[in-house]
Design a protein around this motif. Structure first.
Motif: not given
Length: 625
Positions: A207-210, A290-294, A298-299
């Motif tokens: 979905s999304f990646q920083n 915000c729901h970004l993992n380590g 983003y799931d």
């Protein structure tokens, strides 16, 4: 009924416009000082001997000018209007250690109901103000050529922005779509390599990646972007809204500083909107968090896509300006979207993204040239309006509007706004709201209180003015229990017979109303309301005929419903002058062809003109044969 509704709406609009422009004219009299202060245009006379015998307390409430005319000293007139208190008013500055782009910064107002107060706001964009730019890229398979181009554009983007400021940071993120059917294939082989053919290798969809938080390191930007490979999905729309939401609300992960914030969104296709998630059985609305993992992913399978309204709110709340850099086939959709998102613009991206640097520069210039000043979380009963003073050569926008707006503003140009505050009800306590410029983090705090109670500083218990059986406050007596009258001079009737006997003296005859229906009977005397007077409140000094919307034409005094005209005037509304100077001609009045009435000639048949000196159809009448 429709006509009445339209007329009522029109009248309300006119009243609103009048109140925006200034203090409403006139005063609706009130019986107490506090009620008087809550009536727009009114002032109160607190002098204890101001009223004549038989006049009601309402006569103390009038316009300040009228009270002075009736010989109330200025020191006895309660008419509070306080200037705003500037709690913080630092000058505009481009100093990097103390940047100030908005002036003032903190204000306190004490408002009267229905009485507008205005103040000025100035804005000038600081020279060299730092910029954070986060590049958000669609990594679906059709963007393969664009990724190859972007890998080498980091330095070019920074160089272009450094023409505006020397402090620039850049970051990078990417998006594809939710990893669920019908957006992404769930067949294991296709899920691991979603490329449309076996000749290419693609990374699994997401979905999304920083990928890179904001940094000044151009080499790191190039390295991290170069490590990226394209991905793929099944349908055309992408999860761009998921990506924008996370890039905006994940402040610490992205690394946003308190500077000019720009989010560049690149794609060659459209976007999924709120509700589309139901196709994959995803029903829970996005929570705006915000729901970004380590690892920065983003799931997107828990929450639906965000709505346009949610995106507009979070971008505005976080002072992020959005640039849509999209290919020509998608421009129409993004232009429609941009109209719903403040501080956003759309640029046409070439198919290989080769023009992205020029596009960002032009888009930033367009965003910077539009200045929009708005208020947030103001009390519901407070009307806030704006006048914009953009450029001296083009003049001012003289109409009051719901926000301040200046277009085509240059980077070093100062713009000014006049802001009007008008409260319609009394506030229980002080309330604070803010004024903000879209895309700018600085705010102007405005606190408002209401002046709805009198402090006459004349309270006197058991006052001699009240016959020592009442309390004097603001010039009027509050009588002890069992007493009545302007000065507590009589006792309240204890039985019906005494009350009826007292009331009889307040009627002109047995069949008339008590005090003619325009007052109350106290101590056997009529206490008249408003402009009524007389022993039985039978006279109204505001009921005479009017001319040119003026009582007695402005040429006389109204006494008990009849105009007493000044010298040289007559008529029911003193609208007829007894002079003849405007009818004069050499020899005779009105040239002998009319009569002088109210200092104007009334001409005989076939004659006209100011002095009846012209003849209608003169040639046929005097033609000689």
């Amino acid at each position: 009924m429709v006509g009445i509704f339209i007329l009522g709406t029109f009248l309300l609009y006119c009243v609103g416009q009048k109140q925006i422009q200034g203090v409403p004219q006139g005063c609706v009299s009130q019986p107490s000082c506090s009620a008087c202060l809550r009536s727009p245009g009114c002032a109160w006379c607190k002098h204890k001997d101001f009223l004549k015998s038989g006049e009601s307390s309402e006569r103390r409430c009038d316009t300040a000018e009228s009270l002075r005319t009736r010989r109330c000293e200025q020191m006895d007139i309660i008419n509070p209007r306080l200037d705003p208190v500037f709690l913080k008013n630092n000058d505009l500055s481009s100093n990097s250690d103390n940047v100030v782009q908005l002036k003032p910064q903190n204000l306190l107002f004490k408002l009267r109901v229905g009485v507008p107060q205005t103040f000025n706001v100035s804005f000038k964009r600081a020279e060299g103000y730092p910029i954070d730019l986060y590049y958000l890229m669609d990594l679906s398979f059709s963007m393969k050529d664009d990724l190859d181009t972007i890998k080498n554009l980091g330095q070019d983007i920074l160089s272009a922005l450094k023409k505006v400021t020397q402090k620039v940071r850049i970051g990078f993120g990417s998006f594809v779509d939710k990893v669920a059917l019908p957006y992404v294939s769930q067949v294991k082989a296709k899920k691991n390599n979603p490329c449309p053919n076996r000749l290419n290798i693609c990374q699994p969809a997401f979905s999304f990646q920083n990928i890179l938080r904001l940094t000044e390191d151009v080499d790191e930007f190039k390295t991290r972007v170069s490590d990226q490979i394209i991905s793929g999905n099944l349908d055309s729309p992408e999860a761009g809204f998921d990506a924008i939401m996370q890039a905006a609300v994940c402040q610490s992960v992205i690394g946003w500083n308190n500077v000019t914030r720009i989010l560049v969104y690149t794609s060659d296709d459209t976007f999924h909107i709120a509700g589309d998630g139901r196709l994959a059985g995803i029903f829970e609305p996005h929570d705006g968090m915000c729901h970004l993992n380590g690892t920065g992913f983003y799931d997107g399978t828990k929450y639906d896509y965000p709505s346009v309204g949610q995106l507009a709110r979070v971008l505005a709340a976080n002072n992020i300006q959005l640039i849509f850099a999209v290919t020509e086939d998608s421009v129409a959709a993004y232009k429609a979207l941009s109209k719903l998102i403040p501080q956003s613009v759309v640029g046409v991206l070439k198919n290989d993204s080769s023009n992205v640097v020029l596009l960002i520069s032009e888009a930033y210039s367009n965003l910077s040239s539009t200045i929009l000043l708005e208020h947030h979380e103001a009390p519901s009963d407070l009307d806030v309006t704006y006048k914009s003073h953009c450029t001296p050569e083009k003049g001012d926008n003289t109409h009051w509007q719901r926000r301040g707006e200046c277009m085509n503003v240059k980077l070093n140009q100062q713009v000014n706004f006049t802001v009007s505050l008008n409260i319609s009800t009394c506030l229980k306590e002080k309330q604070t709201f803010s004024l903000k410029l879209q895309g700018i983090s600085e705010t102007l705090k405005v606190s408002v209180e209401t002046l709805c109670d009198c402090d006459c500083q004349d309270r006197e218990e058991q006052s001699s003015h009240c016959n020592e059986i009442g309390t004097l406050t603001c010039g009027i007596c509050s009588c002890d229990e069992g007493h009545l009258g302007q000065r507590c001079e009589c006792e309240r009737p204890k039985d019906m017979t005494s009350a009826e006997s007292m009331a009889a003296t307040c009627r002109q005859d047995n069949s008339s109303q008590l005090c003619s229906g325009h007052g109350s009977c106290e101590c056997g005397m009529c206490m008249c309301q408003g402009t009524h007077r007389g022993n039985f409140c039978q006279c109204d000094d505001n009921s005479c005929a009017r001319h040119n919307n003026m009582l007695c034409g402005g040429n006389g005094q109204c006494e008990c419903g009849t105009c007493k005209c000044n010298a040289n005037y007559t008529g029911s509304a003193c609208d007829c002058s007894t002079l003849t100077d405007q009818c004069g001609t050499v020899g005779k009045l009105c040239n002998g062809q009319g009569t002088c009435q109210c200092n104007q000639c009334q001409c005989n048949k076939d004659f006209f003109g100011i002095n009846c000196s012209k003849i209608a159809n003169a040639c046929p009448k005097f033609l000689l044969y």
